[in-house]
Every structure is written in structure tokens, then in C-alpha cells.
Design a protein around this motif. Structure first.
Motif, PDB file in Angstrom:
ATOM      1  N   SER A  39       7.049   8.221 -12.455  1.00  0.00           N
ATOM      2  CA  SER A  39       6.047   7.954 -13.120  1.00  0.00           C
ATOM      3  C   SER A  39       6.152   8.099 -14.743  1.00  0.00           C
ATOM      4  O   SER A  39       5.651   7.120 -15.582  1.00  0.00           O
ATOM      5  CB  SER A  39       4.622   8.835 -12.830  1.00  0.00           C
ATOM      6  OG  SER A  39       4.319   8.843 -11.297  1.00  0.00           O
ATOM      7  N   LYS A  57      -2.004   0.069 -10.574  1.00  0.00           N
ATOM      8  CA  LYS A  57      -2.790  -0.316  -9.456  1.00  0.00           C
ATOM      9  C   LYS A  57      -4.229  -0.523  -9.665  1.00  0.00           C
ATOM     10  O   LYS A  57      -4.890  -1.561  -8.818  1.00  0.00           O
ATOM     11  CB  LYS A  57      -2.716   0.966  -8.665  1.00  0.00           C
ATOM     12  CG  LYS A  57      -2.960   0.647  -7.237  1.00  0.00           C
ATOM     13  CD  LYS A  57      -2.023   0.029  -6.366  1.00  0.00           C
ATOM     14  CE  LYS A  57      -2.263  -0.148  -4.898  1.00  0.00           C
ATOM     15  NZ  LYS A  57      -1.255  -1.246  -3.920  1.00  0.00           N
ATOM     16  N   LYS A  58      -4.817   0.015 -10.436  1.00  0.00           N
ATOM     17  CA  LYS A  58      -6.222  -0.039 -10.722  1.00  0.00           C
ATOM     18  C   LYS A  58      -6.553  -1.506 -11.495  1.00  0.00           C
ATOM     19  O   LYS A  58      -7.631  -2.018 -11.090  1.00  0.00           O
ATOM     20  CB  LYS A  58      -6.939   0.826 -11.752  1.00  0.00           C
ATOM     21  CG  LYS A  58      -6.863   2.322 -11.092  1.00  0.00           C
ATOM     22  CD  LYS A  58      -7.620   3.317 -11.706  1.00  0.00           C
ATOM     23  CE  LYS A  58      -7.495   4.823 -11.186  1.00  0.00           C
ATOM     24  NZ  LYS A  58      -7.933   5.699 -12.126  1.00  0.00           N
ATOM     25  N   ARG A  71       2.800   4.665  -1.032  1.00  0.00           N
ATOM     26  CA  ARG A  71       2.508   5.675  -1.994  1.00  0.00           C
ATOM     27  C   ARG A  71       3.402   5.791  -2.940  1.00  0.00           C
ATOM     28  O   ARG A  71       4.290   5.200  -3.088  1.00  0.00           O
ATOM     29  CB  ARG A  71       2.212   6.840  -1.198  1.00  0.00           C
ATOM     30  CG  ARG A  71       1.064   7.070   0.032  1.00  0.00           C
ATOM     31  CD  ARG A  71       1.069   8.223   0.773  1.00  0.00           C
ATOM     32  NE  ARG A  71      -0.096   8.313   1.454  1.00  0.00           N
ATOM     33  CZ  ARG A  71      -1.315   8.686   1.409  1.00  0.00           C
ATOM     34  NH1 ARG A  71      -1.700   8.959   0.097  1.00  0.00           N
ATOM     35  NH2 ARG A  71      -2.173   8.569   2.168  1.00  0.00           N
ATOM     36  N   ARG A  72       3.152   6.516  -4.136  1.00  0.00           N
ATOM     37  CA  ARG A  72       3.939   6.556  -5.262  1.00  0.00           C
ATOM     38  C   ARG A  72       5.085   7.283  -4.952  1.00  0.00           C
ATOM     39  O   ARG A  72       6.443   6.744  -5.315  1.00  0.00           O
ATOM     40  CB  ARG A  72       3.286   7.582  -6.379  1.00  0.00           C
ATOM     41  CG  ARG A  72       4.047   7.599  -7.488  1.00  0.00           C
ATOM     42  CD  ARG A  72       3.272   8.496  -8.743  1.00  0.00           C
ATOM     43  NE  ARG A  72       3.086   9.766  -8.116  1.00  0.00           N
ATOM     44  CZ  ARG A  72       2.938  11.115  -8.808  1.00  0.00           C
ATOM     45  NH1 ARG A  72       3.229  10.858 -10.248  1.00  0.00           N
ATOM     46  NH2 ARG A  72       2.685  12.197  -8.386  1.00  0.00           N
ATOM     47  N   SER A  90      -0.561   4.435 -11.197  1.00  0.00           N
ATOM     48  CA  SER A  90      -1.931   4.588 -10.870  1.00  0.00           C
ATOM     49  C   SER A  90      -2.765   3.393 -11.757  1.00  0.00           C
ATOM     50  O   SER A  90      -3.689   2.941 -11.365  1.00  0.00           O
ATOM     51  CB  SER A  90      -2.496   5.796 -10.859  1.00  0.00           C
ATOM     52  OG  SER A  90      -2.376   6.351 -12.066  1.00  0.00           O
ATOM     53  N   GLU A  91      -2.443   3.688 -12.911  1.00  0.00           N
ATOM     54  CA  GLU A  91      -3.345   2.702 -13.777  1.00  0.00           C
ATOM     55  C   GLU A  91      -2.804   1.156 -13.716  1.00  0.00           C
ATOM     56  O   GLU A  91      -4.072   0.170 -13.966  1.00  0.00           O
ATOM     57  CB  GLU A  91      -2.901   2.892 -15.477  1.00  0.00           C
ATOM     58  CG  GLU A  91      -3.481   4.312 -15.917  1.00  0.00           C
ATOM     59  CD  GLU A  91      -2.933   4.787 -17.347  1.00  0.00           C
ATOM     60  OE1 GLU A  91      -3.596   5.615 -17.867  1.00  0.00           O
ATOM     61  OE2 GLU A  91      -1.806   4.085 -17.713  1.00  0.00           O
ATOM     62  N   ASP A 144       0.749  -1.200   0.008  1.00  0.00           N
ATOM     63  CA  ASP A 144       0.095   0.086   0.037  1.00  0.00           C
ATOM     64  C   ASP A 144       1.069   1.134  -0.098  1.00  0.00           C
ATOM     65  O   ASP A 144       0.413   2.345   0.396  1.00  0.00           O
ATOM     66  CB  ASP A 144      -0.856  -0.042   1.328  1.00  0.00           C
ATOM     67  CG  ASP A 144      -1.944  -1.152   1.275  1.00  0.00           C
ATOM     68  OD1 ASP A 144      -2.452  -1.514   0.061  1.00  0.00           O
ATOM     69  OD2 ASP A 144      -2.222  -1.685   2.368  1.00  0.00           O
TER      70      ASP A 144
END
Length: 442
Positions: A426, A441-442, A409-410, A438-439, A407
């Protein structure tokens, strides 16, 4: 078309200079920006950058340090330095590292664009004499040889130093040659002979013209930032003597051996670019005293011989080959074993330190006691990866695991794999995997 990288830790300056360049009408393909030296280095390693425009004071890595590391990756890349301070020391160091201009903030728009235009226009333009020859007008090409007695004097200095230099004779030759030193290095440039390239069908006269053109390319590169002398030598070679005084040699910011290697790669690159000749470059160590000139000459010649073992490599530094470990020149088996050991140690060091902020190829090479140029060549040959591609591979695989299984963070993940900026992390992640953290992670 050209790719330009603008580096400044003030985002508004990066944006403003990028907008100026985009509207300039210059033949620009891409304009990249970076907010730090480390971010800029990643861009230079991953993209084909032709011109670097960098601020000089940027926190963890200065513009001078960026230039040093960038030159190792792309020796032929041009640089314009911008600074808020008109400091002679900075300007002097920038010029010695090959900066084409040194501009003071706040920048005048027209002055900045004039500087960029001047650099860009010269990038693909060989000397007027060479252009005449390459356009097929060889008969109009006037061959002006260096004075034979001058070359003869220099060559005798390289081959008979101890014998020819008495006290009075030494003073006379030093005056004639302007070789004060006291630190010296020798670079040899070996061009392919007509018989080495039968498919080209060029004559001895063609070879002499090309040799003359190569000498002029060398002189143009050397005149930018070196105290040097270039001249013809026996066996159709070109020899360069580099010299430093005490002050310039001891400057800690320059790294003289790294600069010699960068010069060697620039010589090979530009001779190949303009003459389509794959010159082999041999670089000696640096020794103190004119009496060692014959030693330096032999070292540079011996370094060139390693092209027989590494036919796909063209720039060789004498100090890379541990000559003292062998009673005679090593066999192919010994050479292969030694090369594998260098790569193995480099991989082990990278595996243990890839998450270190500011890790550089120079640091990895220093741990292996070889030049960055030779290490990069061996690493790619043995592993199939460029050395920095391997660093990025480890960083990206590690960060992917953390994104999928933690978990964090970036910014925490970026920090753990060696990146200063989450945004920069990123950007590289998306370039490597094709989607953002983020993509994924989703």
C-alpha cells in the motif's frame, strides 16, 4: 541533512530506535523504517538513504543479505548492524561488507546514539590534509609521495611478471610486497589530466596534489574491508591490487565480483564527491596465481578504454564485454547491437518474473552474464527507466488492474505482484499513484 533507514522485524524496536534518533539532535532529514529485508531494499532503491541500521536475523532475508544487495544499489551508504547474538561469524561478515559498527541487543541508548553520531560525523568529512588543500591552503599542504622504489617494484610485477620472477626472486618479492594471494584482481583509477579540463585552469602541481588526495581516498576506502595495496602507476594512473586467501575467497556470502564492482563505484563516487573529478575505474577479473598479474593489469587497462564508447559511464568490469566473441575490438554498430540485446533479454526476464518475491537486480544481471552496474547503466540508457523503476511500474500497473476489475483483497493482490506485506504494498502504491488501493477502489 541525512536520511536513516531502520530495519527490524520487531515493530517495537523500529519504533524505539526511530524515536531515539528523532530526539537525538542529529542533522536528520527523514527516518524510514522497514519490517523486512525486501521492504528495506525497496526503500533503498526509491529513497536517498545515507545510513542503514539493520537487524541481522529477519526471516526470509538476513541483514547480511540486505547489506549485499543494498551495496549494489548504493555502495557509499553506511551501515550499522544490530544483533541479538554476539556471533563472531556474523560480525566478521558484517565488517567485510563495510559495517561501521556491530551492536548487541538489548541496545544501550547512549551507545547506539554514539555509534550513529560517529558514522554521521565522518560522512561528509574528507581527510585533514585534503581539507587543508580544498580550503585554499595549498602552500601548507605537504605532499608525501609513496616510496618510488615501492611503486616501481609493484609496477614491474604488473608488467613483467613472467620475466622477473625466478624462484628465489619470487620469494623475495612476495616477502617485500606481502602478496600471498593466491587470488588476485587489479583495479585501475584514471584521473582526468589538466589538458582534459582546460576550463579548470589547474596546474601540474594541482594535478599531483589531487592525485595524492585520490590515492588517500582509495586507501581509506580499502582499509575498511580489503586486503589490498594502492600505488601510483605510469600514465598518471592509480593502481590497486586486491588479494584473497583461500578461505575468504570461497566464502559464499560475499560474492567477490559484486564486491569489486561496489568498490569501483565507491571509488568513483568519493573521488567525484571530494575532488570534483570524474575518475574512470577499470576492474579486472579474479585469477589465481601471482604469475597472472600482468594479465590482470592488461584487463583493467582495457576495461578503462570502454569509457571511449560510453563517455557517460565511469566504472567498467572487463568481464562485461565478451572479448572472445570478437577478432578485434567491436565496432560502434556491433557494440550497439550487443547492448540492445542485453537490455532486451533483461526486459523479457523481468516481464516474466516481476511478480517473484525477492527478485533482485543481481539475479537479472546474472541471467544476462553481466554485472549489475553495467546492466543498470544500459537499461537506463536504452529505456529511460532505472531497472527497478521498471519492475515497480509493472507491479503497480498489474495491481491497479486487479483493484479495478476483481474482488481480490489487498493482501491477495500484494501477494500476486511480489510483496510480502500488504502494508508495504500500500505504501508503494500510494507513492506511485498518489492514492491508496482502497481510495482507488472507491
Amino acid at each position: 541533512m541525512f536520511n536513516i533507514l531502520v530495519v527490524d522485524d520487531e515493530p517495537l524496536i523500529c519504533k524505539g530506535l526511530s524515536s531515539l534518533l528523532a530526539a537525538s539532535g542529529l542533522d536528520i532529514d527523514h527516518i524510514y523504517t522497514a519490517g523486512s529485508g525486501y521492504e528495506a531494499l525497496d526503500c533503498i532503491r526509491m529513497e536517498e538513504i545515507d545510513l542503514l541500521v539493520t537487524d541481522i536475523q529477519m526471516g526470509a532475508m538476513s541483514g547480511i543479505e540486505l547489506m549485499q544487495h543494498a551495496k549494489i544499489t548504493r555502495p557509499w551508504m553506511q551501515t550499522i548492524v544490530i544483533s541479538a547474538h554476539e556471533t563472531f561469524q556474523y560480525a566478521q561478515m558484517a565488517v567485510r561488507l563495510g559495517a561501521r559498527d556491530y551492536l548487541i541487543k538489548p541496545l544501550n541508548s547512549e551507545q547506539f546514539l554514539d555509534s550513529v553520531r560517529s558514522v554521521v560525523l565522518k560522512m561528509n568529512r574528507p581527510s585533514p590534509e585534503l581539507a587543508t588543500y580544498m580550503d585554499g591552503n595549498a602552500d601548507r599542504f605537504r605532499l608525501e609521495e609513496p616510496l618510488p622504489e615501492y611503486s616501481e617494484l609493484l609496477n614491474s610485477l604488473l608488467t613483467e611478471t613472467a620475466a622477473v620472477l625466478g624462484a628465489e626472486e619470487k620469494r623475495r618479492k612476495l616477502d617485500e610486497l606481502r602478496l600471498q594471494g593466491p587470488f588476485f584482481a587489479v583495479i585501475k583509477i584514471k584521473l582526468p589530466l589538466p589538458q582534459d579540463r582546460p576550463e579548470q585552469r589547474y596546474t601540474t602541481r594541482d594535478h599531483n596534489l589531487l592525485r595524492y588526495a585520490a590515492l588517500n581516498i582509495a586507501k581509506e576506502l580499502l582499509d575498511q574491508e580489503w586486503n589490498s595495496t594502492a600505488f601510483y602507476s605510469p600514465d598518471q594512473e592509480i593502481t590497486v591490487i586486491i588479494q584473497w586467501d583461500e578461505q575468504s575467497y570461497e566464502e559464499p556470502s560475499t560474492g567477490q565480483l559484486s564486491r569489486l564492482e561496489v568498490l569501483g563505484r565507491s571509488l568513483h563516487y568519493n573521488i567525484n564527491r571530494y575532488l570534483q573529478l570524474r575518475a574512470v575505474i577499470g576492474i579486472s577479473q579474479i585469477l589465481k596465481g601471482l604469475s597472472f598479474m600482468d594479465v590482470l593489469n592488461r584487463q583493467a587497462s582495457k576495461a578503462i578504454l570502454w569509457n571511449n564508447e560510453h563517455a557517460d559511464h565511469y566504472v567498467f568490469y572487463y568481464g562485461d564485454f565478451n572479448w572472445n566473441n570478437y577478432a578485434a575490438d567491436p565496432s560502434p554498430e556491433e557494440l550497439h547491437t550487443h547492448s540492445n540485446l542485453i537490455v532486451q533479454k533483461a526486459k523479457e526476464y523481468i516481464d516474466g518474473n516481476y511478480a517473484q518475491k525477492g527478485l533482485t537486480i543481481h539475479e537479472v544481471a546474472k541471467k544476462n552474464h553481466v554485472s549489475p552496474n553495467y546492466l543498470s547503466y544500459l537499461f537506463k540508457k536504452n529505456t529511460g527507466y532505472n531497472l527497478w523503476e521498471y519492475v515497480i511500474k509493472l507491479r503497480m500497473e498489474d495491481s491497479r488492474e486487479m483493484i479495478l476489475n476483481t474482488d481480490l483483497r489487498r493482501y491477495e493482490i500484494a501477494e500476486r505482484v511480489g510483496y510480502e506485506s500488504p502494508e508495504h504494498f500500500s505504501k508503494i502504491f500510494k507513492k506511485y499513484f498518489g492514492l491508496s488501493p482502497s481510495e482507488l477502489k472507491k
